[in-house]
Design a protein around this motif. Structure first.
Motif, PDB file in Angstrom:
ATOM      1  N   GLU A  52       7.497   4.997  35.530  1.00 31.19           N
ATOM      2  CA  GLU A  52       8.501   5.888  34.937  1.00 31.19           C
ATOM      3  C   GLU A  52       9.308   5.162  33.866  1.00 31.19           C
ATOM      4  OE1 GLU A  52      10.542   9.567  34.543  1.00 31.19           O
ATOM      5  OE2 GLU A  52       8.701   9.039  35.611  1.00 31.19           O
ATOM      6  N   ARG A  54       8.402   2.481  32.163  1.00 28.87           N
ATOM      7  CA  ARG A  54       7.518   2.172  31.039  1.00 28.87           C
ATOM      8  C   ARG A  54       7.334   3.385  30.124  1.00 28.87           C
ATOM      9  NH1 ARG A  54       4.120  -2.307  30.954  1.00 28.87           N
ATOM     10  NH2 ARG A  54       4.611  -3.839  32.581  1.00 28.87           N
ATOM     11  N   ALA A  55       7.196   4.539  30.717  1.00 27.40           N
ATOM     12  CA  ALA A  55       7.013   5.747  29.909  1.00 27.40           C
ATOM     13  C   ALA A  55       8.245   6.037  29.066  1.00 27.40           C
ATOM     14  CB  ALA A  55       6.696   6.937  30.822  1.00 27.40           C
ATOM     15  N   LEU A  56       9.425   5.862  29.644  1.00 28.29           N
ATOM     16  CA  LEU A  56      10.661   6.118  28.903  1.00 28.29           C
ATOM     17  C   LEU A  56      10.867   5.099  27.791  1.00 28.29           C
ATOM     18  CD1 LEU A  56      12.992   7.099  31.867  1.00 28.29           C
ATOM     19  CD2 LEU A  56      12.287   8.591  29.979  1.00 28.29           C
ATOM     20  N   ALA A  58       8.524   3.487  26.221  1.00 30.39           N
ATOM     21  CA  ALA A  58       7.531   3.766  25.179  1.00 30.39           C
ATOM     22  C   ALA A  58       8.025   4.840  24.222  1.00 30.39           C
ATOM     23  CB  ALA A  58       6.214   4.196  25.816  1.00 30.39           C
ATOM     24  N   THR A  59       8.847   5.738  24.739  1.00 33.59           N
ATOM     25  CA  THR A  59       9.406   6.812  23.912  1.00 33.59           C
ATOM     26  C   THR A  59      10.628   6.354  23.143  1.00 33.59           C
ATOM     27  OG1 THR A  59       8.610   8.530  25.420  1.00 33.59           O
ATOM     28  CG2 THR A  59      10.442   9.108  23.964  1.00 33.59           C
ATOM     29  N   HIS A  60      11.549   5.647  23.817  1.00 27.59           N
ATOM     30  CA  HIS A  60      12.848   5.346  23.227  1.00 27.59           C
ATOM     31  C   HIS A  60      12.943   3.968  22.579  1.00 27.59           C
ATOM     32  CE1 HIS A  60      14.665   8.982  24.871  1.00 27.59           C
ATOM     33  NE2 HIS A  60      14.053   8.716  26.014  1.00 27.59           N
ATOM     34  N   ARG A  61      12.084   3.034  22.962  1.00 33.03           N
ATOM     35  CA  ARG A  61      12.100   1.695  22.359  1.00 33.03           C
ATOM     36  C   ARG A  61      10.661   1.209  22.139  1.00 33.03           C
ATOM     37  NH1 ARG A  61      16.755   2.803  22.030  1.00 33.03           N
ATOM     38  NH2 ARG A  61      18.590   1.506  22.421  1.00 33.03           N
ATOM     39  N   PRO A  62       9.885   1.938  21.354  1.00 29.54           N
ATOM     40  CA  PRO A  62       8.468   1.577  21.186  1.00 29.54           C
ATOM     41  C   PRO A  62       8.255   0.224  20.515  1.00 29.54           C
ATOM     42  CG  PRO A  62       9.114   3.264  19.609  1.00 29.54           C
ATOM     43  CD  PRO A  62      10.250   3.140  20.580  1.00 29.54           C
TER      44      PRO A  62
END
Length: 272
Positions: A52, A54-56, A58-62
């Motif tokens: 969870e 990691r997914a966030l 990846a979206t907010h701090r790629p």
């Protein structure tokens, strides 16, 4: 927002998501627990929380790097050296036995330096967080946070001493030094894992030591202790997390006035 405020706000969002996953699995009758190659336990909650987060990220701090206990480092740190370090559930053995002392640890590093950290212990209804130059706080959430500060105890005979366990110190050859500290201290207790460090940051105890750690165990704790006015080094006296690249990480965290004494006692002990 200035400094690391945006990063701390994101850390709280990550913690909100992590708490929702972990609390739903805490004391679940169908909790699945496996053994990792090093024989330490990992539950389905550990892996679900890290996925969870990691997914966030990846979206907010790629553009930031990420190191997690369960899935390793992916991708490599970004060009500015920023990376997040995550322990999805610190205190897994407590978690799987139904003991409420466990937490998600979230840290932001610039190079090798932890610059922001958050510890969320939903079963205790409490969080702790800090960022470089911005102070340390505790509360249920970002809006309810209040400043925290280490104690002013100056002598070991008046100090509350905390440790993780004695077996690790025995393996390093420093067990007798730890036992002597326990004899000389006003009080000693083994709260273990993240909790001793957070009690130190709040001024409820005065020393916390551990002989062997991983980066994800310690990264989030360092800014909280130091921003609360404490001192945090490894056994060699280097600012925590010390020589993380070597994989040999240890911790001496104190309120400050006690640090030289504790470091001398443990650092001079001859390792086997």
């Amino acid at each position: 927002m200035t400094g690391y405020a945006d990063d701390l706000a994101l850390a709280h969002r990550l913690a909100d998501a992590a708490d929702a996953v972990s609390t739903a699995r805490f004391r679940a009758l169908d909790l699945r627990v496996d053994a990792k190659p090093d024989l330490t336990p990992v539950s389905d909650a550990d892996t679900a929380v890290e996925r969870e987060i990691r997914a966030l990220l990846a979206t907010h701090r790629p553009g930031d790097g990420l190191l997690g206990e369960e899935y390793g480092e992916q991708p490599a740190p970004g060009p500015d050296g920023r990376r997040w370090v995550v322990d999805p559930i610190d205190g897994t053995k407590n978690f799987i036995r139904g003991v409420p002392v466990w937490a998600t640890l979230i840290a932001l590093l610039e190079g090798d330096r932890p610059v922001a950290g958050l510890v969320s212990a939903p079963a205790l209804g409490r969080r702790w967080w800090a960022a470089l130059g911005e102070g340390a706080y505790a509360g249920r959430d970002l809006a309810s946070g209040t400043p925290i500060r280490v104690s002013g105890v100056t002598g070991l005979t008046d100090a509350s001493f905390c440790y993780s366990s004695l077996t690790g110190w025995e393996e390093t050859g420093r067990l007798e030094a730890v036992l002597q500290i326990m004899r000389d201290a006003w009080r000693s207790r083994a709260y273990g894992d993240f909790y001793g460090y957070m009690l130190l940051a709040e001024g409820a105890l005065d020393v916390m030591v551990e002989p062997e750690l991983s980066l994800w165990d310690i990264a989030a704790l360092v800014p909280i202790v130091t921003e609360a006015g404490g001192t945090f080094t490894d056994l060699a006296g280097r600012p925590a997390p010390g020589d993380a690249a070597s994989g040999e990480i240890s911790a001496i965290a104190t309120n400050g006035p006690l640090h030289a004494d504790i470091l001398d006692r443990l650092g001079r002990a001859t390792a086997r």
